[in-house]
Design a protein around this motif. Sequence first.
Motif, PDB file in Angstrom:
ATOM      1  N   VAL A 156       7.844  -8.489  62.967  1.00 38.17           N
ATOM      2  CA  VAL A 156       8.294  -7.150  63.354  1.00 38.17           C
ATOM      3  C   VAL A 156       7.978  -6.147  62.254  1.00 38.17           C
ATOM      4  O   VAL A 156       7.531  -5.026  62.522  1.00 38.17           O
ATOM      5  CB  VAL A 156       9.803  -7.156  63.672  1.00 38.17           C
ATOM      6  N   ARG A 157       8.192  -6.540  61.004  1.00 38.38           N
ATOM      7  CA  ARG A 157       7.904  -5.643  59.882  1.00 38.38           C
ATOM      8  C   ARG A 157       6.425  -5.255  59.856  1.00 38.38           C
ATOM      9  O   ARG A 157       6.065  -4.098  59.625  1.00 38.38           O
ATOM     10  CB  ARG A 157       8.296  -6.303  58.556  1.00 38.38           C
ATOM     11  N   THR A 158       5.561  -6.226  60.075  1.00 40.44           N
ATOM     12  CA  THR A 158       4.125  -5.944  60.077  1.00 40.44           C
ATOM     13  C   THR A 158       3.760  -4.981  61.190  1.00 40.44           C
ATOM     14  O   THR A 158       2.987  -4.028  60.989  1.00 40.44           O
ATOM     15  CB  THR A 158       3.326  -7.256  60.230  1.00 40.44           C
ATOM     16  N   ALA A 159       4.329  -5.199  62.371  1.00 44.94           N
ATOM     17  CA  ALA A 159       4.027  -4.335  63.513  1.00 44.94           C
ATOM     18  C   ALA A 159       4.531  -2.913  63.277  1.00 44.94           C
ATOM     19  O   ALA A 159       3.860  -1.941  63.646  1.00 44.94           O
ATOM     20  CB  ALA A 159       4.653  -4.918  64.779  1.00 44.94           C
ATOM     21  N   ILE A 160       5.703  -2.771  62.660  1.00 48.40           N
ATOM     22  CA  ILE A 160       6.224  -1.435  62.354  1.00 48.40           C
ATOM     23  C   ILE A 160       5.304  -0.716  61.382  1.00 48.40           C
ATOM     24  O   ILE A 160       4.996   0.474  61.542  1.00 48.40           O
ATOM     25  CB  ILE A 160       7.647  -1.528  61.782  1.00 48.40           C
ATOM     26  N   GLY A 161       4.837  -1.426  60.383  1.00 42.99           N
ATOM     27  CA  GLY A 161       3.950  -0.823  59.398  1.00 42.99           C
ATOM     28  C   GLY A 161       2.625  -0.379  59.983  1.00 42.99           C
ATOM     29  O   GLY A 161       1.981   0.537  59.453  1.00 42.99           O
ATOM     30  N   ASN A 162       2.191  -1.003  61.089  1.00 45.67           N
ATOM     31  CA  ASN A 162       0.896  -0.693  61.693  1.00 45.67           C
ATOM     32  C   ASN A 162       0.981   0.307  62.841  1.00 45.67           C
ATOM     33  O   ASN A 162      -0.026   0.531  63.535  1.00 45.67           O
ATOM     34  CB  ASN A 162       0.244  -1.987  62.204  1.00 45.67           C
ATOM     35  N   LEU A 163       2.138   0.903  63.064  1.00 48.54           N
ATOM     36  CA  LEU A 163       2.272   1.866  64.159  1.00 48.54           C
ATOM     37  C   LEU A 163       1.331   3.048  63.954  1.00 48.54           C
ATOM     38  O   LEU A 163       1.219   3.594  62.857  1.00 48.54           O
ATOM     39  CB  LEU A 163       3.719   2.367  64.240  1.00 48.54           C
ATOM     40  N   GLU A 164       0.652   3.450  65.028  1.00 46.11           N
ATOM     41  CA  GLU A 164      -0.268   4.580  64.986  1.00 46.11           C
ATOM     42  C   GLU A 164       0.063   5.557  66.106  1.00 46.11           C
ATOM     43  O   GLU A 164       0.524   5.170  67.182  1.00 46.11           O
ATOM     44  CB  GLU A 164      -1.720   4.100  65.114  1.00 46.11           C
ATOM     45  N   LEU A 165      -0.205   6.839  65.843  1.00 43.82           N
ATOM     46  CA  LEU A 165       0.149   7.896  66.780  1.00 43.82           C
ATOM     47  C   LEU A 165      -0.916   8.088  67.858  1.00 43.82           C
ATOM     48  O   LEU A 165      -2.088   7.766  67.669  1.00 43.82           O
ATOM     49  CB  LEU A 165       0.368   9.212  66.023  1.00 43.82           C
ATOM     50  N   GLY A 166      -0.455   8.637  68.993  1.00 41.05           N
ATOM     51  CA  GLY A 166      -1.363   8.919  70.110  1.00 41.05           C
ATOM     52  C   GLY A 166      -0.785   9.988  71.006  1.00 41.05           C
ATOM     53  O   GLY A 166       0.357  10.439  70.831  1.00 41.05           O
ATOM     54  N   ASN A 167      -1.541  10.406  71.990  1.00 41.49           N
ATOM     55  CA  ASN A 167      -1.115  11.471  72.905  1.00 41.49           C
ATOM     56  C   ASN A 167      -0.043  10.992  73.873  1.00 41.49           C
ATOM     57  O   ASN A 167       0.025   9.817  74.222  1.00 41.49           O
ATOM     58  CB  ASN A 167      -2.315  11.991  73.709  1.00 41.49           C
ATOM     59  N   GLY A 168       0.787  11.952  74.326  1.00 41.91           N
ATOM     60  CA  GLY A 168       1.730  11.700  75.410  1.00 41.91           C
ATOM     61  C   GLY A 168       3.033  11.078  74.948  1.00 41.91           C
ATOM     62  O   GLY A 168       3.142  10.535  73.842  1.00 41.91           O
ATOM     63  N   THR A 169       4.042  11.173  75.853  1.00 43.88           N
ATOM     64  CA  THR A 169       5.355  10.568  75.598  1.00 43.88           C
ATOM     65  C   THR A 169       5.862   9.956  76.895  1.00 43.88           C
ATOM     66  O   THR A 169       6.192  10.687  77.834  1.00 43.88           O
ATOM     67  CB  THR A 169       6.369  11.616  75.093  1.00 43.88           C
ATOM     68  N   ALA A 170       5.927   8.640  76.941  1.00 45.22           N
ATOM     69  CA  ALA A 170       6.348   7.923  78.147  1.00 45.22           C
ATOM     70  C   ALA A 170       7.650   7.177  77.875  1.00 45.22           C
ATOM     71  O   ALA A 170       7.667   5.951  77.743  1.00 45.22           O
ATOM     72  CB  ALA A 170       5.257   6.965  78.608  1.00 45.22           C
ATOM     73  N   ILE A 171       8.739   7.917  77.816  1.00 43.50           N
ATOM     74  CA  ILE A 171      10.034   7.302  77.506  1.00 43.50           C
ATOM     75  C   ILE A 171      10.469   6.363  78.624  1.00 43.50           C
ATOM     76  O   ILE A 171      10.973   5.260  78.373  1.00 43.50           O
ATOM     77  CB  ILE A 171      11.090   8.393  77.262  1.00 43.50           C
ATOM     78  N   GLY A 172      10.293   6.795  79.873  1.00 42.21           N
ATOM     79  CA  GLY A 172      10.682   5.942  80.991  1.00 42.21           C
ATOM     80  C   GLY A 172       9.946   4.621  80.975  1.00 42.21           C
ATOM     81  O   GLY A 172      10.537   3.551  81.171  1.00 42.21           O
ATOM     82  N   ASP A 173       8.633   4.673  80.743  1.00 42.46           N
ATOM     83  CA  ASP A 173       7.853   3.433  80.673  1.00 42.46           C
ATOM     84  C   ASP A 173       8.302   2.563  79.497  1.00 42.46           C
ATOM     85  O   ASP A 173       8.265   1.329  79.577  1.00 42.46           O
ATOM     86  CB  ASP A 173       6.364   3.765  80.518  1.00 42.46           C
ATOM     87  N   ALA A 174       8.721   3.205  78.397  1.00 43.07           N
ATOM     88  CA  ALA A 174       9.199   2.442  77.241  1.00 43.07           C
ATOM     89  C   ALA A 174      10.452   1.651  77.600  1.00 43.07           C
ATOM     90  O   ALA A 174      10.616   0.500  77.175  1.00 43.07           O
ATOM     91  CB  ALA A 174       9.487   3.386  76.077  1.00 43.07           C
ATOM     92  N   ILE A 175      11.336   2.249  78.382  1.00 47.98           N
ATOM     93  CA  ILE A 175      12.550   1.537  78.804  1.00 47.98           C
ATOM     94  C   ILE A 175      12.189   0.352  79.690  1.00 47.98           C
ATOM     95  O   ILE A 175      12.711  -0.761  79.516  1.00 47.98           O
ATOM     96  CB  ILE A 175      13.507   2.505  79.530  1.00 47.98           C
ATOM     97  N   LEU A 176      11.269   0.576  80.636  1.00 49.21           N
ATOM     98  CA  LEU A 176      10.866  -0.511  81.534  1.00 49.21           C
ATOM     99  C   LEU A 176      10.171  -1.633  80.761  1.00 49.21           C
ATOM    100  O   LEU A 176      10.397  -2.822  81.036  1.00 49.21           O
ATOM    101  CB  LEU A 176       9.952   0.034  82.629  1.00 49.21           C
ATOM    102  N   SER A 177       9.332  -1.274  79.806  1.00 49.11           N
ATOM    103  CA  SER A 177       8.665  -2.303  78.999  1.00 49.11           C
ATOM    104  C   SER A 177       9.672  -3.066  78.145  1.00 49.11           C
ATOM    105  O   SER A 177       9.538  -4.282  77.937  1.00 49.11           O
ATOM    106  CB  SER A 177       7.598  -1.661  78.105  1.00 49.11           C
ATOM    107  N   SER A 178      10.690  -2.361  77.662  1.00 45.45           N
ATOM    108  CA  SER A 178      11.736  -3.024  76.865  1.00 45.45           C
ATOM    109  C   SER A 178      12.507  -4.013  77.727  1.00 45.45           C
ATOM    110  O   SER A 178      12.841  -5.120  77.275  1.00 45.45           O
ATOM    111  CB  SER A 178      12.679  -1.978  76.272  1.00 45.45           C
ATOM    112  N   LEU A 179      12.796  -3.624  78.965  1.00 45.11           N
ATOM    113  CA  LEU A 179      13.475  -4.545  79.884  1.00 45.11           C
ATOM    114  C   LEU A 179      12.610  -5.765  80.161  1.00 45.11           C
ATOM    115  O   LEU A 179      13.112  -6.895  80.255  1.00 45.11           O
ATOM    116  CB  LEU A 179      13.811  -3.827  81.192  1.00 45.11           C
ATOM    117  N   GLU A 180      11.310  -5.543  80.284  1.00 48.79           N
ATOM    118  CA  GLU A 180      10.392  -6.661  80.502  1.00 48.79           C
ATOM    119  C   GLU A 180      10.364  -7.567  79.274  1.00 48.79           C
ATOM    120  O   GLU A 180      10.328  -8.803  79.397  1.00 48.79           O
ATOM    121  CB  GLU A 180       8.994  -6.125  80.802  1.00 48.79           C
TER     122      GLU A 180
END
Length: 323
Positions: A156-180
């Motif tokens: 998890v630490r490695t993945a947090i360190g590698n986060l990169e920015l991009g266009n758009g904001t999909a909060i709803g999809d983030a919730i659904l992916s988290s549930l998955e």
Amino acid sequence: MTPVLALDFISPQRLWLLLAVGVIAGIYVALQWRRRHYAVRFTNVDLLDKVAPKRPGWRRHIVALLFLATCAFQVVAFAGPQKMSRIPRERATVILAIDVSLSMDATDVEPSRIAGAKEAALSFLDTVPDKINIGLVSFNSRAIILVPPSIDRDRVRTAIGNLELGNGTAIGDAILSSLEALKAAPPDEQGTQPPAAIVLLSDGKTTVGTPDSEAARIAAEAGVPVSTIAFGTQDGRIRSPESGTFISVPVDEEALAKIADTTGGSAFGAQSTAELKSIYADIGSAVGYEKAPREITRLFVGLAMLAALMTAALSLTWFQRLP
């Protein structure tokens, strides 16, 4: 169980024995008053000093009080005292959903929103017990499960360190992916899933994908609370990659608060990395620990033994006899 002085008791009815201790204390006080009353009636004080033995004075009261304390502590121990204590959860799953939209590059939070988010998320990993499963979801125009729930903190630490920015904001999809992602949490020996929660950090509102209200409804039906953190200030700005001009990117606390309210989670707002770390610490404490009664009979047994030993020691020292 009946709370008494912030304690619970396995057998609270046994505390009625404290009345017996009170009766003994009352009898002692009455006897002392009677002795004093008799001394006053004996008016020949000079003769009384010669014929009456020398009294121990206040020292006898100390021994008596210690004896009564011994009895009281024994009664409390007999009732099985318990105290609510914070203990690590044996099993639980938390999904960290972190916004990596371009607005997270704003520097209204030093050194930037995304840098602060990474730093605080890493500190969160240190606040929860090792047995808690942690997963990671990032989202901009789409949501990605970067790390399925596991106890592997380094991944998890490695993945947090590698986060990169991009266009758009999909909060709803983030919730659904988290549930998955929560479906990948290892079940217990009976095949049941552990308690779960989603912690979603964002600075904006949904621009693409599933509407917030729909995703929140699905999470609520699944019984998974989504705690939201609105990170940033109303003064946030980023430079447009196309025109080079500055674009205002104020944080949207209201949209995130609605998600938390719908799902039974908690809504937070942070305008600095320090505030964000504090919020993550509070959330980690809430999801990583639970309150459970812990028996503390030995404490009162020990207090009773200490009081009894002090009673014996003082009685031998002052009166050359055991009480």
